[in-house]
Design an enzyme around this catalytic site. Structure first.
Site, PDB file in Angstrom:
ATOM      1  N   ASP A 236      -0.443   5.198   0.824  1.00 58.97           N
ATOM      2  CA  ASP A 236      -0.794   6.166   1.854  1.00 58.97           C
ATOM      3  C   ASP A 236      -0.780   5.514   3.234  1.00 58.97           C
ATOM      4  OD1 ASP A 236      -1.593   8.611   0.256  1.00 58.97           O
ATOM      5  OD2 ASP A 236      -2.920   7.138  -0.647  1.00 58.97           O
TER       6      ASP A 236
ATOM      7  N   ASP B  23       0.844  -1.188   0.000  1.00 57.72           N
ATOM      8  CA  ASP B  23       0.000   0.000   0.000  1.00 57.72           C
ATOM      9  C   ASP B  23       0.888   1.250   0.000  1.00 57.72           C
ATOM     10  OD1 ASP B  23      -2.538   1.453   0.415  1.00 57.72           O
ATOM     11  OD2 ASP B  23      -1.703   1.863   2.406  1.00 57.72           O
TER      12      ASP B  23
END
Length: 316
Positions: free
Chosen positions: A17, A15
């Site tokens: 953010d 991922d």
């Protein structure tokens, strides 16, 4: 020689953010931890093109070729194209990057509800009432609706801001409809990334239980929660089974430690007990404070999900 956690996997689905950066700022140590590893960056943020995301990652010191980034804009457009005929008039609620993906999938962007036979919705900080209302009108009239993702919040260097899921929720509330979801915790975006890499043993890495971890669990692969973003140990304790990670680590550096170090379970000098509405974890004077979370999570997992959801964590 001790085997590291990462040695057991042929692809990391990482991922962005809250995991490798917070807005324009890299999370300390993240780039070094991922250097030389087989990484595909998988983000629910649909506001930028993959090449722009990759460029940003390289500016922050990450090794990130353009083709190493998969966004929910890509997954959303791809999913929508499987649900409607080619050249379907599509209202795009999102950034230019999402519009580009829609066009590349053979769909035709339009501007009004009256024209639209489909709606695809992704994050755009410029989205306002008028665009959301146009989407609601189209959906009420029967348009097929796909959301790129349903993250309620968006981690930034200033804290958690309104995410695409919150705006999707506004449209859902206005229409009573439920969208198909392409991004995490939906599996299409993850399955696409695994297939593109030809991987057989992927590990999903992220900071959110309800997207990264739930998505990896739904795909049937191991998951790694890093505590640099949205969720903390108290959230893990309270989480349902579908949101429970395989591994937990303070940072991405844990990828290079032995796998056992990041697995919830007993640790020397620590004990856990439920006392009323509290989960009390007690350590000896010489116990490693970093181990408390693994003991707490393991103890909570022994309880029914509805019981652990109400527990407060106390570490002594």
């Amino acid at each position: 020689m001790t085997t590291t956690l990462v040695a057991g996997y042929d692809l990391l689905l990482v991922d962005l953010d809250g995991t490798v950066y917070a807005g324009p700022v890299a999370i300390p140590g993240a780039a070094d931890a991922l250097t030389g590893l087989p990484v595909t960056y998988v983000t629910n943020n649909a506001s930028r093109a993959p090449s722009d995301v990759a460029h940003h990652l390289r500016d922050l010191g990450f090794a990130a070729p353009d083709d190493s980034v998969v966004t929910s804009a890509q997954a959303g457009a791809r999913l929508l194209a499987t649900l409607v005929p080619p050249a379907t008039p599509t209202l795009v609620v999102g950034a230019p990057a999402l519009r580009t993906e829609v066009i590349e999938r053979g769909l035709v962007p339009v501007e009004t509800a009256e024209e639209a036979r489909a709606v695809v919705q992704g994050h755009n900080p410029e989205t306002g009432w008028a665009r959301l209302s146009e989407a609601a009108l189209a959906i009420r009239a029967g348009a097929t609706w796909v959301a790129t993702n349903t993250d309620a919040t968006l981690p930034t260097e200033r804290g958690l801001m309104v995410g695409n899921g919150s705006m999707v929720a506004a449209v859902a509330h206005a229409t009573g409809a439920v969208p198909r979801v392409a991004g995490k915790p939906g599996t299409p975006i993850l399955a696409d990334a695994v297939a593109a890499a030809g991987a057989t043993s992927p590990l999903v890495v992220g900071d959110r239980l309800d997207t990264d971890i739930e998505g990896g669990n739904a795909l049937g692969v191991d998951t790694y929660l890093v505590l640099t973003g949205v969720n903390d140990v108290a959230d893990v304790i309270a989480a349902p089974d579908a949101h429970q990670p395989t591994y937990i680590a303070d940072t991405l550096a844990g990828l290079h430690a032995p796998a056992a170090q990041s697995l919830p379970g007993p640790r020397p000098g620590w004990s856990a007990a439920v006392e009323g509405d509290r989960l009390v974890v007690t350590g000896a004077a010489d116990a490693d404070a970093a181990d408390a979370k693994y003991v707490a999570v393991a103890a909570a997992r022994e309880l029914p999900a509805e019981r652990r959801a109400s527990l407060a964590l106390v570490v002594r």
